[in-house]
Scaffold this active site. Structure first.
Site, mmCIF file in Angstrom:
data_model
loop_
_atom_site.group_PDB
_atom_site.id
_atom_site.type_symbol
_atom_site.label_atom_id
_atom_site.label_comp_id
_atom_site.label_asym_id
_atom_site.label_seq_id
_atom_site.Cartn_x
_atom_site.Cartn_y
_atom_site.Cartn_z
ATOM 1 N N HIS A 29 14.656 9.575 15.041
ATOM 2 C CA HIS A 29 14.840 10.505 16.162
ATOM 3 C C HIS A 29 14.034 11.787 15.949
ATOM 4 C CE1 HIS A 29 17.203 12.543 19.394
ATOM 5 N NE2 HIS A 29 16.950 13.606 18.659
ATOM 6 N N GLU A 30 14.213 12.397 14.794
ATOM 7 C CA GLU A 30 13.515 13.654 14.513
ATOM 8 C C GLU A 30 12.015 13.437 14.354
ATOM 9 O OE1 GLU A 30 15.061 16.282 15.016
ATOM 10 O OE2 GLU A 30 17.071 15.422 15.034
#
Length: 449
Positions: free
Chosen positions: A22-23
């Site tokens: 995600h990051e």
């Protein structure tokens, strides 16, 4: 204790991979647009360890409940210098894409995981690979009241054509006390009925009282229990109990065991294609807290393996993720409705403890179930982050869109107030979900037969 630690470890690995992906989405798009990234953190709170490479501090932080990418000039209250590499110096469309990249990567991960699983080969219960056939209908249940019978083929439910039991189960669960149109096929004729699931608790959701042909395949025989003493072996199929044919009777093995009043009675198993009649004497269950008779086995449905080429695996993954996304969004919508209107309580949500429990159980079943759970969690995270809550990616995207429409940036004070209120609301929701997780652990559930 060891099982609990193992479950926690597996959950941390699962969440860690999902959070990093995600990051990484935010990070890569930010770098592509030449935005200065100050921190890439897995977890929140105090920095535990990490390293600095270039201008970015890559770290593991104390609270493993998420992560973040800190970009220069990103947050309200940051000192804005006008540096062209600051987040706020970039065009709104670039900032929008940076915010959207995290959820997008989670959705890509979910699709990729299931594609890989279907290419490698996924074992599923045999009844899940074809149209739903009703194996039992409990007396007095919503299914019986609707006119559904054992042997019916469910060809449509709430608009879903050719559903499997996962489709049927999910639609029943999220629609307690709501009328569902169902079409069944019986004796080569199609019959339209209306199924109204009753509301059950723990977990709170709909209940139909019907299911697939009940599993009779012995998956485990517990040492020292009646089944072992009777000679039942792993791989046996339980066919009849005291002369009661389980498939024709339409009730579970556990239910039939309670109905037989004899202390010792015959049990028929199919082993290597041959029927064998054994004698068994059930004992009282010592763990469930209920006065139930058990014989000491764990049972499961016969399983088949799905192994596909890339194209077929990809399209099947898209289909499964589409179904899962529809289920997630439907549940979210029902959280804002009253129970009288078909709503579901906030307690339906799973929190960190729930994720640990589900991940641990999936890991015990094998790599395939764990990957499936991981894909589901990643899809959940991606969709939830698109919600228009200011401290989530969806909230950032919404504020950028609003600023684009009004052709000016909102004031720093307004942004700070929005973030503060949203942060408090999210903390309260997180606390409630964790509390609900703990409550779910308290009641004991029925054991194996």
């Amino acid at each position: 204790m060891s099982d609990a630690l193992s479950s926690i470890g597996i959950a941390l690995v699962v969440l860690g991979v999902i959070i990093v992906i995600h990051e990484l989405g935010h990070f890569l798009v930010a770098k592509f647009f030449k935005i200065k990234v100050e921190t890439f953190s897995v977890g929140f709170g105090p920095r535990l360890f990490g390293f600095k490479y270039g201008e970015t501090d890559y770290r593991i932080s104390a609270l493993p409940l998420g992560g973040y990418v800190k970009m220069s000039g990103e947050n309200p209250g940051d000192t804005i210098t006008g540096d062209p590499r600051e987040f706020m110096s970039k065009p709104k469309w670039q900032r929008f894409l940076v915010a959207a990249a995290g959820p997008f990567m989670n959705i890509v991960l979910a699709v990729g995981l299931l594609t890989g699983l279907f290419m490698y080969g996924a074992e599923v219960a045999e009844y899940m690979s074809s149209i739903a056939i009703v194996g039992y209908v409990e007396p007095g249940s919503p299914a019986e009241q609707a006119g559904i019978r054992t042997g019916d083929r469910i060809v449509s439910i709430q608009g879903k054509e050719r559903p499997d039991w996962q489709d049927v189960g999910s639609r029943v669960f999220i629609n307690p006390e709501q009328s569902l149109p169902v079409t069944v096929e019986r004796d080569a004729q199609r019959i339209d009925v209306t199924l109204t699931p009753s509301r059950q608790t723990n977990p709170d959701g709909g209940f139909s009282g019907m299911g697939p042909p009940y599993p009779g395949m012995v998956e485990q025989v517990f040492p020292g229990k009646p089944a072992e003493k009777a000679g039942i072996e792993v791989g046996d199929e339980i066919v009849a109990v005291d002369g009661i044919d389980l498939k024709r009777h339409g009730e579970s093995l556990q239910t039939v065991l309670q109905e037989v009043k004899k202390e010792t009675f015959p049990i028929t198993v199919r082993r290597n294609g041959e029927l064998k009649e054994l004698s068994i004497s059930p004992v009282a269950d010592e763990n469930s807290g209920k006065k139930q008779k058990v014989i000491g086995i764990a049972i499961d449905w016969p399983r088949v393996k799905i192994k596909l080429g890339f194209v077929d695996a990809f399209y099947l993954s898209l289909d499964k993720n589409k179904e899962n996304a529809t289920l997630i969004l439907t549940v979210l919508g029902k959280l804002f409705k009253s129970p009288e209107n078909g709503g579901l309580p906030v307690g339906t949500l799973e929190g960190p403890i729930g994720i640990v429990r589900v991940s641990g159980n999936a890991f015990k079943l094998g790599l395939g179930p764990l990957i499936f759970v991981m894909a589901m969690i990643s899809l959940n995270l991606g969709l939830l982050n698109l919600l228009p809550v200011p401290i989530l990616d969806g909230g950032v995207m919404l504020l950028i869109a609003i600023e684009g429409l009004i052709r000016r940036d909102l004031s720093l004070r307004v942004k700070e107030r929005i973030v503060q209120v949203s942060f408090v609301a999210m903390l309260m929701l997180t606390a409630f979900v964790i509390y609900n997780d703990i409550v779910k652990l308290l009641p004991s559930s029925p054991g194996n037969p």
